[in-house]
Design a protein around this motif. Structure first.
Motif, PDB file in Angstrom:
ATOM      1  N   PHE A  61      -0.835  25.956 -52.033  1.00  0.00           N
ATOM      2  CA  PHE A  61      -1.050  26.847 -50.894  1.00  0.00           C
ATOM      3  C   PHE A  61       0.085  27.853 -50.821  1.00  0.00           C
ATOM      4  O   PHE A  61       1.165  27.633 -51.369  1.00  0.00           O
ATOM      5  N   ASP A  62      -0.189  28.965 -50.182  1.00  0.00           N
ATOM      6  CA  ASP A  62       0.838  29.983 -49.986  1.00  0.00           C
ATOM      7  C   ASP A  62       1.023  30.226 -48.503  1.00  0.00           C
ATOM      8  O   ASP A  62       0.165  29.871 -47.687  1.00  0.00           O
ATOM      9  N   HIS A  63       2.129  30.891 -48.170  1.00  0.00           N
ATOM     10  CA  HIS A  63       2.508  31.028 -46.766  1.00  0.00           C
ATOM     11  C   HIS A  63       3.142  32.396 -46.550  1.00  0.00           C
ATOM     12  O   HIS A  63       4.023  32.809 -47.289  1.00  0.00           O
ATOM     13  N   THR A  64       2.641  33.117 -45.554  1.00  0.00           N
ATOM     14  CA  THR A  64       3.231  34.401 -45.178  1.00  0.00           C
ATOM     15  C   THR A  64       3.338  34.446 -43.657  1.00  0.00           C
ATOM     16  O   THR A  64       2.744  33.635 -42.949  1.00  0.00           O
ATOM     17  N   GLN A 116       0.583  32.453 -41.709  1.00  0.00           N
ATOM     18  CA  GLN A 116      -0.723  32.600 -42.337  1.00  0.00           C
ATOM     19  C   GLN A 116      -0.715  31.781 -43.637  1.00  0.00           C
ATOM     20  O   GLN A 116       0.193  31.941 -44.449  1.00  0.00           O
ATOM     21  N   TYR A 117      -1.699  30.907 -43.806  1.00  0.00           N
ATOM     22  CA  TYR A 117      -1.739  30.030 -44.965  1.00  0.00           C
ATOM     23  C   TYR A 117      -2.918  30.401 -45.862  1.00  0.00           C
ATOM     24  O   TYR A 117      -4.023  30.640 -45.387  1.00  0.00           O
ATOM     25  N   THR A 118      -2.657  30.419 -47.164  1.00  0.00           N
ATOM     26  CA  THR A 118      -3.680  30.759 -48.147  1.00  0.00           C
ATOM     27  C   THR A 118      -3.831  29.612 -49.137  1.00  0.00           C
ATOM     28  O   THR A 118      -2.874  29.254 -49.830  1.00  0.00           O
ATOM     29  N   LEU A 120      -4.743  27.770 -52.586  1.00  0.00           N
ATOM     30  CA  LEU A 120      -4.658  28.262 -53.959  1.00  0.00           C
ATOM     31  C   LEU A 120      -5.523  27.486 -54.947  1.00  0.00           C
ATOM     32  O   LEU A 120      -5.598  27.853 -56.115  1.00  0.00           O
ATOM     33  N   GLN A 156      -9.173  26.692 -56.107  1.00  0.00           N
ATOM     34  CA  GLN A 156     -10.489  27.300 -55.926  1.00  0.00           C
ATOM     35  C   GLN A 156     -11.496  26.649 -56.867  1.00  0.00           C
ATOM     36  O   GLN A 156     -11.162  26.217 -57.968  1.00  0.00           O
ATOM     37  N   GLY A 176      -7.633  24.293 -50.436  1.00  0.00           N
ATOM     38  CA  GLY A 176      -8.751  25.055 -50.990  1.00  0.00           C
ATOM     39  C   GLY A 176      -9.967  24.259 -51.414  1.00  0.00           C
ATOM     40  O   GLY A 176     -10.945  24.826 -51.893  1.00  0.00           O
TER      41      GLY A 176
END
Length: 212
Positions: A120-123, A130-132, A134, A136, A175
């Motif tokens: 996961f990514d974090h901004t 905000q979490y994305t 990774l 898929q 994801g």
């Protein structure tokens, strides 16, 4: 679907209902996909280290590509477990519900694979995280056993089930949102009642083996 990662969470061996159900699914799936790859990861009967201070320091090191060798060693198992997730198409988790949640070994495995910059990514957007995810294109199948009845969706004890719903949340965070759950309930109830639940779970798993 040609690659399955199996994570067995039960501390039991042959007496584990969730393990036996999962292996039944795998046998049916392998018969239909003789070329398919199955990788088993034992977290119920083999110790998975819990996250500690050294792990956190290494995982959140500001320059991941420049981690000291000692930090790389602290993350070696986690890196391996994350790599297994990326290398397989279907994640199969077998676990009992223990004290309303999952066994400690499975919890430790989840803590090892939820990794910033890898799964996961974090901004920050105006100070709001905000979490994305990774991961898929993966699917998951959770095979679980419960001592009593009514812990599934719509059941009288649904609110007490923090096992497979928690797993759905954790997997979705990285994801994996396509998640199926097959449960056998009543292991601590009347033997015949439990046998009926197990038979229903076995049939559903046979049906899923034809789909995956």
């Amino acid at each position: 679907m040609s690659r399955i990662l199996v994570v067995h969470g039960s501390p039991r061996g042959d007496r584990s209902t969730s393990r036996r159900l999962a292996e039944g699914f795998l046998s049916a799936w392998q018969a239909r996909h003789p070329e398919g790859q199955i990788t088993r990861r034992e977290v119920g009967r083999v110790l998975v280290p819990p996250v500690n201070e050294a792990f956190v320091a290494a995982a959140f090191y500001p320059e991941p590509d420049a981690r000291p060798l000692s930090m790389q060693a602290d993350l070696a198992l986690s890196d391996q477990l994350v790599g297994e997730l990326f290398e397989h198409d279907l994640l199969l988790i077998s676990t009992p519900m223990y004290n309303f949640s999952v066994p400690s070994g499975l919890k430790a495995w989840v803590d090892q694979i939820v990794r910033l910059g890898l799964t996961f990514d974090h901004t920050l957007d105006n100070g709001v995280a905000q979490y994305t995810p990774l991961l898929q294109g993966k699917k998951a199948l959770i095979v679980t056993s419960r001592g009593g009845f009514g812990f599934g969706p719509g059941g009288a004890l649904e609110a007490l089930n923090h096992a497979d719903p928690w797993l759905r949340t954790a997997l979705g965070f990285v994801g994996i949102n396509d998640v199926s759950v097959v449960a056998a309930e009543g292991e601590e109830s009347a033997e015949r009642t439990f046998a009926v639940s197990v038979a229903e779970a076995e049939q559903r798993l046979l049906d899923l083996a034809r789909v995956f």
